[in-house]
Design a protein around this motif. Structure first.
Motif, PDB file in Angstrom:
ATOM      1  N   GLY A 257       0.813  -1.216   0.000  1.00 53.62           N
ATOM      2  CA  GLY A 257       0.000   0.000   0.000  1.00 53.62           C
ATOM      3  C   GLY A 257       0.839   1.255   0.000  1.00 53.62           C
ATOM      4  O   GLY A 257       0.564   2.210  -0.737  1.00 53.62           O
ATOM      5  N   LEU A 258       1.886   1.267   0.799  1.00 53.92           N
ATOM      6  CA  LEU A 258       2.780   2.419   0.859  1.00 53.92           C
ATOM      7  C   LEU A 258       3.498   2.610  -0.474  1.00 53.92           C
ATOM      8  O   LEU A 258       3.604   3.729  -0.985  1.00 53.92           O
ATOM      9  N   ILE A 259       3.943   1.510  -1.064  1.00 58.00           N
ATOM     10  CA  ILE A 259       4.615   1.584  -2.367  1.00 58.00           C
ATOM     11  C   ILE A 259       3.656   2.100  -3.437  1.00 58.00           C
ATOM     12  O   ILE A 259       4.020   2.966  -4.245  1.00 58.00           O
ATOM     13  N   LEU A 260       2.429   1.599  -3.435  1.00 59.25           N
ATOM     14  CA  LEU A 260       1.446   2.056  -4.421  1.00 59.25           C
ATOM     15  C   LEU A 260       1.098   3.528  -4.244  1.00 59.25           C
ATOM     16  O   LEU A 260       0.835   4.227  -5.226  1.00 59.25           O
ATOM     17  N   GLN A 261       1.097   4.005  -3.021  1.00 53.93           N
ATOM     18  CA  GLN A 261       0.859   5.433  -2.801  1.00 53.93           C
ATOM     19  C   GLN A 261       1.953   6.272  -3.452  1.00 53.93           C
ATOM     20  O   GLN A 261       1.672   7.253  -4.127  1.00 53.93           O
ATOM     21  N   PHE A 262       3.203   5.878  -3.253  1.00 57.03           N
ATOM     22  CA  PHE A 262       4.314   6.621  -3.848  1.00 57.03           C
ATOM     23  C   PHE A 262       4.279   6.555  -5.374  1.00 57.03           C
ATOM     24  O   PHE A 262       4.463   7.563  -6.054  1.00 57.03           O
ATOM     25  N   VAL A 263       4.016   5.359  -5.916  1.00 51.98           N
ATOM     26  CA  VAL A 263       3.948   5.206  -7.372  1.00 51.98           C
ATOM     27  C   VAL A 263       2.800   6.026  -7.940  1.00 51.98           C
ATOM     28  O   VAL A 263       2.937   6.704  -8.965  1.00 51.98           O
ATOM     29  N   GLY A 264       1.661   5.977  -7.282  1.00 58.60           N
ATOM     30  CA  GLY A 264       0.503   6.742  -7.748  1.00 58.60           C
ATOM     31  C   GLY A 264       0.763   8.234  -7.746  1.00 58.60           C
ATOM     32  O   GLY A 264       0.408   8.947  -8.697  1.00 58.60           O
ATOM     33  N   ARG A 265       1.390   8.735  -6.693  1.00 62.35           N
ATOM     34  CA  ARG A 265       1.715  10.168  -6.641  1.00 62.35           C
ATOM     35  C   ARG A 265       2.710  10.546  -7.729  1.00 62.35           C
ATOM     36  O   ARG A 265       2.605  11.592  -8.350  1.00 62.35           O
ATOM     37  N   TYR A 266       3.695   9.677  -7.967  1.00 64.23           N
ATOM     38  CA  TYR A 266       4.670   9.949  -9.018  1.00 64.23           C
ATOM     39  C   TYR A 266       3.987  10.000 -10.382  1.00 64.23           C
ATOM     40  O   TYR A 266       4.259  10.897 -11.193  1.00 64.23           O
TER      41      TYR A 266
END
Length: 88
Positions: free
Chosen positions: A16-25
């Motif tokens: 979830g944390l990784i997907l948040q960063f990828v989504g923001r990028y």
């Protein structure tokens, strides 16, 4: 700390944390931010589930999962909570 809940928290929270960063990028780098927004929302939902399990592992109410809306800061807050589970 309840080990089973702690393990489940990692299974959900890390992706979830990784997907948040990828989504923001992706939101910042793409002309159409829709895909990035959807990925960030999925990441936030996974982080909510992971934080709920982590709160339960510490013997707390799962409502502490709302700290997921603060992303990394919420993780720090949850990590600093005292363990009330009664197990070691």
């Amino acid at each position: 700390m309840i080990k089973r809940y702690n393990n489940l928290s990692f299974v959900f929270a890390i992706p979830g944390l990784i997907l948040q960063f990828v989504g923001r990028y992706l939101q910042m780098s793409q002309p159409d931010p829709t895909v990035g927004l959807l990925i960030a929302i999925v990441g936030t939902v996974l982080l909510l589930v992971g934080f709920a399990y982590y709160a339960m592992a510490k013997g707390r109410n799962p409502a502490w999962c709302l700290m997921a809306f603060l992303s990394c800061i919420g993780l720090i807050i949850l990590a600093c909570l005292k363990d009330k589970s009664g197990t070691t």
